[in-house]
Design an enzyme around this catalytic site. Structure first.
Site, short mmCIF file in Angstrom:
data_model
loop_
_atom_site.label_atom_id
_atom_site.label_comp_id
_atom_site.label_asym_id
_atom_site.label_seq_id
_atom_site.Cartn_x
_atom_site.Cartn_y
_atom_site.Cartn_z
N SER A 105 0.84 -1.19 0.00
CA SER A 105 0.00 0.00 0.00
C SER A 105 0.88 1.26 0.00
CB SER A 105 -0.96 -0.03 1.20
OG SER A 105 -1.95 0.96 1.07
N ASP A 129 -10.11 -4.57 -4.52
CA ASP A 129 -9.51 -3.63 -3.57
C ASP A 129 -10.32 -2.34 -3.55
OD1 ASP A 129 -7.92 -1.81 -2.19
OD2 ASP A 129 -6.05 -2.58 -3.03
N HIS A 178 -7.80 -5.38 -0.41
CA HIS A 178 -6.64 -4.51 -0.28
C HIS A 178 -5.52 -5.15 0.51
CE1 HIS A 178 -4.31 -0.87 -0.17
NE2 HIS A 178 -4.33 -0.83 1.14
#
Length: 247
Positions: free
Chosen positions: A102, A198, A228
């Protein structure tokens, strides 16, 4: 193999918590996501992999995250980039494989751009480069804009637990480190894992990064039913496989 831990002092008196597995081969460095820490599922899975394969592995918590000192609301991309470079410069030697999740995918790219001679591979999980300008603002409700203007912070509700404090300083600082508006001069092999379901990082955003990276050895893998976090057993197996596949 055992894992050691400690704290890396910073010039301003803050301390970065770290854990390390001594081993062979390029050192794998874990770069976590926004508000995540080095005790997360993926980071732990990589520690187990490193111990089983006698590989060097280093993970740490950014300023204001996990076991490190500092107030999270004072964190910025500049600060977290500096944390990553401090850990790389002071705690590792030789070639590195950066694994970023991320926000950590963005930080990994920034670190690779700053230390290109050290990077021999990268694995990016749901990478979120430029999220402070290209992802966050588009999702803000009217009350967020009011809070940012009046209080310089908005408490964003989160399905993962406590609300996320998003500061105006984070948004303004993040714009300094945008990388998606031009080619990204990373030459090392890169593997990208992205969930098709996601809700935080659209797969097309991650694909844009994969296409922008100059390396000719870039593999983008879409996990169609993935979220995610990509922390299911099958996702962790993919992560380890991609890491093991790097030269």
């Amino acid at each position: 193999m055992s894992e050691t831990s400690g704290f890396l002092p910073r010039p301003d008196g803050e301390r970065l918590a770290w854990r390390r597995v001594a081993g062979k081969g390029p050192t794998v460095v874990w770069l976590g996501g926004y508000r995540s820490d080095m005790a997360g599922t993926k980071a732990e899975a990589l520690a187990d992999w490193a111990k089983a394969n006698r590989r060097g592995y280093l993970r740490f918590d950014y300023f204001g995250h996990g076991e490190s000192s500092g107030a999270f609301v004072q964190g910025t991309i500049t600060r977290w980039r500096e944390d990553a470079l401090a850990v790389i410069d002071e705690m590792t030697e030789g070639p590195l494989v950066l694994v970023g999740s991320s926000m950590g995918g963005w930080i990994a790219c920034l670190a690779a751009l700053a230390r290109p001679e050290r990077i021999c591979g990268m694995v990016l999980v749901a990478p979120a480069p430029d999220f402070t300008t290209k992802l966050m603002p588009a999702s803000f409700p009217p009350e967020a804009l009011i809070a940012l203007r009046e209080a310089r912070v908005w408490m964003q509700p989160s399905e993962y637990g406590d609300p996320n404090p998003i500061t105006l300083a984070l948004l303004e600082d993040g714009a300094r480190w945008s990388i998606l508006d031009a080619s990204v001069p990373i030459a090392a092999p890169v593997r990208v894992l992205q969930g098709g379901e996601d809700p935080d990082v659209p797969w097309r955003h991650a694909l844009q990064l994969a296409q922008a990276i100059k390396s000719q050895d870039v593999v983008f893998s879409l996990i169609k039913d993935g979220d995610h976090r990509l922390s299911r057993p099958q996702d962790l197996a993919r992560l380890v496989a991609e890491l093991s596949s790097l030269p």
